[in-house]
Scaffold this motif. Structure first.
Motif, PDB file in Angstrom:
ATOM      1  N   CYS A  89       7.404   8.254   4.786  1.00  0.00           N
ATOM      2  CA  CYS A  89       7.508   9.424   3.964  1.00  0.00           C
ATOM      3  C   CYS A  89       8.564  10.454   3.985  1.00  0.00           C
ATOM      4  N   PHE A  90       8.568  10.750   5.509  1.00  0.00           N
ATOM      5  CA  PHE A  90       9.539  11.559   5.764  1.00  0.00           C
ATOM      6  C   PHE A  90      11.087  11.087   5.901  1.00  0.00           C
ATOM      7  N   GLY A  91      10.995   9.773   6.009  1.00  0.00           N
ATOM      8  CA  GLY A  91      12.387   9.245   5.789  1.00  0.00           C
ATOM      9  C   GLY A  91      12.772   9.118   4.344  1.00  0.00           C
ATOM     10  N   LEU A  92      12.030   9.348   3.460  1.00  0.00           N
ATOM     11  CA  LEU A  92      12.351   9.068   1.859  1.00  0.00           C
ATOM     12  C   LEU A  92      13.063  10.620   1.635  1.00  0.00           C
ATOM     13  N   GLN A  93      12.439  11.679   2.464  1.00  0.00           N
ATOM     14  CA  GLN A  93      13.051  12.784   2.133  1.00  0.00           C
ATOM     15  C   GLN A  93      14.793  12.952   3.080  1.00  0.00           C
ATOM     16  N   THR A  94      14.478  12.352   4.216  1.00  0.00           N
ATOM     17  CA  THR A  94      15.702  13.060   5.106  1.00  0.00           C
ATOM     18  C   THR A  94      16.934  11.799   4.695  1.00  0.00           C
ATOM     19  N   LEU A 132       0.938  -1.187  -0.082  1.00  0.00           N
ATOM     20  CA  LEU A 132      -0.014  -0.102  -0.077  1.00  0.00           C
ATOM     21  C   LEU A 132       1.003   1.174  -0.109  1.00  0.00           C
ATOM     22  N   PHE A 133       1.904   1.204   0.873  1.00  0.00           N
ATOM     23  CA  PHE A 133       2.846   2.462   0.895  1.00  0.00           C
ATOM     24  C   PHE A 133       3.379   2.630  -0.479  1.00  0.00           C
ATOM     25  N   SER A 134       3.955   1.490  -1.036  1.00  0.00           N
ATOM     26  CA  SER A 134       4.467   1.575  -2.342  1.00  0.00           C
ATOM     27  C   SER A 134       3.539   2.146  -3.370  1.00  0.00           C
ATOM     28  N   GLU A 135       2.432   1.793  -3.384  1.00  0.00           N
ATOM     29  CA  GLU A 135       1.383   2.146  -4.356  1.00  0.00           C
ATOM     30  C   GLU A 135       1.072   3.792  -4.211  1.00  0.00           C
ATOM     31  N   LEU A 165      14.500  13.916  16.224  1.00  0.00           N
ATOM     32  CA  LEU A 165      13.985  13.481  17.281  1.00  0.00           C
ATOM     33  C   LEU A 165      12.939  14.304  17.748  1.00  0.00           C
ATOM     34  N   SER A 166      12.906  15.303  17.533  1.00  0.00           N
ATOM     35  CA  SER A 166      11.873  16.495  17.996  1.00  0.00           C
ATOM     36  C   SER A 166      10.565  16.442  17.009  1.00  0.00           C
ATOM     37  N   ASP A 167      10.903  15.814  15.863  1.00  0.00           N
ATOM     38  CA  ASP A 167       9.842  15.836  14.930  1.00  0.00           C
ATOM     39  C   ASP A 167       8.779  14.773  15.361  1.00  0.00           C
ATOM     40  N   LYS A 168       7.283  15.305  15.433  1.00  0.00           N
ATOM     41  CA  LYS A 168       6.713  14.472  16.028  1.00  0.00           C
ATOM     42  C   LYS A 168       6.502  12.954  15.305  1.00  0.00           C
ATOM     43  N   ARG A 169       6.346  13.137  13.815  1.00  0.00           N
ATOM     44  CA  ARG A 169       6.346  11.707  13.071  1.00  0.00           C
ATOM     45  C   ARG A 169       7.366  10.768  13.617  1.00  0.00           C
ATOM     46  N   ASN A 210      -4.645   3.853  14.508  1.00  0.00           N
ATOM     47  CA  ASN A 210      -3.940   4.828  13.428  1.00  0.00           C
ATOM     48  C   ASN A 210      -2.542   4.580  13.135  1.00  0.00           C
ATOM     49  N   LYS A 211      -1.987   3.372  13.554  1.00  0.00           N
ATOM     50  CA  LYS A 211      -0.538   3.048  13.614  1.00  0.00           C
ATOM     51  C   LYS A 211      -0.264   3.109  12.120  1.00  0.00           C
ATOM     52  N   GLU A 212      -0.995   2.776  11.200  1.00  0.00           N
ATOM     53  CA  GLU A 212      -0.587   2.539   9.728  1.00  0.00           C
ATOM     54  C   GLU A 212      -0.433   4.037   9.048  1.00  0.00           C
ATOM     55  N   ILE A 213      -1.246   5.021   9.449  1.00  0.00           N
ATOM     56  CA  ILE A 213      -0.971   6.142   8.780  1.00  0.00           C
ATOM     57  C   ILE A 213       0.381   7.024   9.469  1.00  0.00           C
ATOM     58  N   CYS A 214       0.514   6.623  10.645  1.00  0.00           N
ATOM     59  CA  CYS A 214       1.644   7.223  11.331  1.00  0.00           C
ATOM     60  C   CYS A 214       2.901   6.598  10.860  1.00  0.00           C
ATOM     61  N   MET A 215       2.962   5.278  10.540  1.00  0.00           N
ATOM     62  CA  MET A 215       3.926   4.456   9.866  1.00  0.00           C
ATOM     63  C   MET A 215       4.287   5.105   8.396  1.00  0.00           C
TER      64      MET A 215
END
Ligand code: SF4
Lengths: 433, 261
Positions: free
Chosen positions: B93-98, B16-19, B106-110, B83-88
């Protein structure tokens, strides 16, 4: 189908082993082999007894028969107590049964001295060898070394054990001579030293380019010892000096502290109504500072202050004696400096360093880094701003941190509440602060 | 708004993430299909599991982020977090940027949220590695009932497949009616309904009484401290702890009764 005799024997030999404080099952890295069991480098606790101490290993004596007469010991020769002995096979079966039910992480085997130190050591080796070779047990084994046993036997024992220990018990030569006259200090320190040398030698071999592919196991989780606290007049400073010496010169992995509990009437022993648990706790905290925080014994205590504070932990006391070193700026302080801030532990310090690599730290970030602000607030600035609820003045801070709160009865009863804001499950026992 | 649904498996979620990422879909929420309730505002988009898409996305994450981040994702997947799925998804997604710096934010909520939940799951799994108790059944198998906040069964199964590799065992997640079965070679997880308490072997009762005896003998009475004991060993874990149950008066009585419920 309950076999009464087995129950009785187990009771006697567990009760006589219970005064040994060591419980760790961590730090071993023995290769996984076919057979039963594994070791986990972080260690696993399996239960907690009614006294709140962790149960990780089946801690028993092979026998509580002893030819020695150490004053403080329940098993000494002169005591009229029920005696029992396990055979090697009985110990193996018990260990295997408990292990496969997942009650325990392994075996902690000790013994009274029966016939002679060599004979006792041989019996212990026979047992653990059987456990390893016949039962193919691959879990954790902590084996006691018997003072006075031949060094060859000591080294053999190290091949089967994950950890070995030999208890010093009394923190000075004089106390040992008075309370355990049959044990020579050398009979304790010599094997400890010899095992330490072998461990160091193995380390060096491992570093060499042409190191052998596999090295025979040799007590991979190192050695430990125990000191009894409060039976003799040594100060905390003397004890801390001894511990640092043991860590540095004897390369010990752990020193355990055991609050003295009177089990015998003897004019050479003090009369205590409650075991000195708070003192024991302070020693564990200080020990943690020695091993992981880069403190030395002399920084924590000195001749003018040879005993730990009742009200505050050793790290805060050090900070209050050294106000000139604070506050430190969280955005620039080195890791070693961060570690010395009360309320910042190893994990928080690492988090601060990590976060700094991607942004400047703001005050609001601190809670997410699991810093204990109640204690830390007086000792740092963030972007130049100080957040303490009183100026950085040792007397004022001490006052703030020790105001009695409702329900606080005495420091003894309150022992584990003192640390409650560390919110760290392991802290009460391990002393992490 | 789009609610993405999947079959409930980790691979399904990775698919699903990939799609979503390749097709630039912005899900409002991500829900297991069986739990999805249609409403007027939202539109459901079911994304079927595609093993090869899941694997290539897993590789992409592992390369871009770190093994640690992937472990965090898996642990959060096992958590009871709503809501674990949307958090993941947001973390990934944030990880693919950083990139590799992800876990330093560590201070980013996500990130902070994923770390906290992953830590909780890891702690519970570690605790259960110690607190789980096997019982020997009269057919020779080993049986361990567990009750946990998070679904740590896969972590336990992997641990015990190495530790007790010579036994046939079952770890039964009682409230979730799920079990891990091990046949001396590999383990798998399946739904089970248990209707009666399993029969224990003769030796089992003897072993339990020895353990209870040991447990009480090892406590130092001058140091008794029930508060401290409970701090380490919260009551909610006592149900299946052999040492916290009274000895059964007869075979198969009391302590294991609730297995049938
Ligand atoms: S040698 Fe050990 S068991 Fe024997 S009396 Fe001394 S302390 Fe006790």
């Amino acid at each position: 189908m309950i076999r009464e005799s087995a129950l009785k024997k187990l009771t006697i030999l567990a009760e006589s082993a219970k005064y040994d404080a060591s419980c760790a099952s961590s730090g071993s890295n023995r290769a996984h082999s076919a057979g039963v069991g594994t070791t986990q480098s972080s260690g696993i606790c399996h239960s907690w007894a009614a006294d709140g101490r962790c149960i990780s290993l089946l801690k028993i004596l092979m026998t509580n028969v002893c030819i020695y007469n150490c004053t403080y010991c329940i098993n000494r020769a002169n005591n009229d107590v029920p005696r029992a002995a396990f055979t090697p096979e009985e110990i193996c079966e018990l260990t295997m049964n408990f292990y496969t039910k997942n009650y325990i992480e392994g075996l902690f085997l000790s013994s009274g001295v029966i016939q002679s130190p060599d004979h006792t050591m041989e019996l212990l080796i026979k047992t653990v060898r059987r456990l390893r070779e016949i039962h193919r047990f691959n879990g954790y084994i902590h084996l006691k070394l018997i003072p006075g046993a031949n060094l060859d036997l000591v080294h053999t024992a190290c091949r089967y054990a994950d950890r070995v220990s030999i208890n010093i018990e009394l923190p000075s030569r004089e106390s040992l001579a008075m309370l355990a006259p049959q044990k020579k200090v050398e009979s304790i320190l010599l094997p400890m030293h010899s095992v330490g040398e072998t461990l160091q030698h193995n380390q060096e071999v491992k570093k060499k380019k042409n190191k052998p592919k596999t090295m025979p196991a040799y007590t991979p989780a190192g050695q430990s010892t125990q000191l009894i606290i409060g039976a003799t007049p040594e100060t905390d400073l003397q004890i801390m000096r001894l511990s640092s010496w043991l860590y540095e010169k004897m390369t010990l992995k752990r020193v355990y502290y055991s609050a003295y509990i009177p089990v015998n009437n003897d004019s050479r022993l003090p009369v205590l109504h409650t075991p000195p648990l708070l003192r024991e706790h302070r020693l564990y905290q200080a020990d943690w500072l020695l091993r992981f925080y880069g403190f030395s014994a002399e920084e924590l205590l000195d001749e003018a202050h040879p005993r730990f504070d009742v009200e505050l932990d050793p790290k805060i006391c050090w900070a209050l004696r050294n106000p000139g070193r604070f506050p430190v700026e969280l955005n620039i302080a080195d890791y070693e400096v961060l570690l010395r801030v009360p309320g910042i532990g190893v994990r928080s310090a690492k988090k601060i360093i990590a976060l700094r690599k991607v942004q400047r730290i703001q005050y609001n970030d601190l809670r997410k880094l699991h810093i204990v602000l109640k204690r830390a607030q007086y000792f740092f600035t963030v972007n130049g701003k100080y957040y303490g609820d009183t100026p950085l003045d040792p007397a004022a801070i001490r006052n703030r941190l020790t105001i009695p709160y409702p329900g606080r009865v005495s420091s003894q009863l309150d022992l584990f509440d003192i640390n409650r804001d560390t919110s760290d499950l392991t802290s009460a026992i391990s002393g992490e602060i | 708004m789009i609610i993405c649904t999947y079959d409930g498996s980790f691979e399904g979620l990775l698919s699903l993430f990939s799609e979503c990422i390749t097709k630039n879909i912005q899900p409002e929420n991500i829900i297991e299909q069986s739990k999805y309730e249609p409403d007027l505002i939202n539109e459901e988009l079911f994304i079927p599991t595609n093993i090869s898409a899941a694997n290539s996305f897993r590789r992409r994450l592992r390369n871009a982020l770190s093994a640690q981040s992937l472990k965090h994702l898996f642990f959060v997947f096992l958590s009871a977090l709503e809501n674990k799925e949307i958090c993941m998804y947001r973390y990934a997604c944030f990880g693919l940027q950083t990139g590799l710096n992800l876990n330093k934010h560590l201070s980013d909520k996500r990130v902070a949220m994923i770390h906290d939940v992953s830590l909780k799951v890891g702690c519970e799994a570690h605790r259960m590695k110690g607190l789980l108790r096997f019982r020997e059944l009269d057919d020779g198998r080993y049986y361990a009932p567990v009750r946990t906040d998070h679904f740590v069964l896969p972590i336990l199964a992997s641990h015990f497949s190495k530790r007790l590799s010579a036994k046939q065992w079952v770890i039964h997640d009682v409230p979730r009616s799920t079990a891990a079965l091990f046949d001396r070679e590999s383990w798998y997880i399946t739904k089970i309904e248990q209707t009666s308490a399993p029969e224990l072997s003769q030796d089992e009762l003897h072993c339990q009484s020895l353990w209870r005896q040991y447990f009480s003998a090892i406590a130092i009475k001058e140091r008794i401290n029930p508060k401290l004991q409970r701090q380490f060993l919260p009551k909610r874990y006592w149900d299946y702890l052999v040492e916290m149950q009274d000895a059964p008066a007869q075979k198969n009585n009391s302590s294991d009764d609730h297995l049938s419920s």
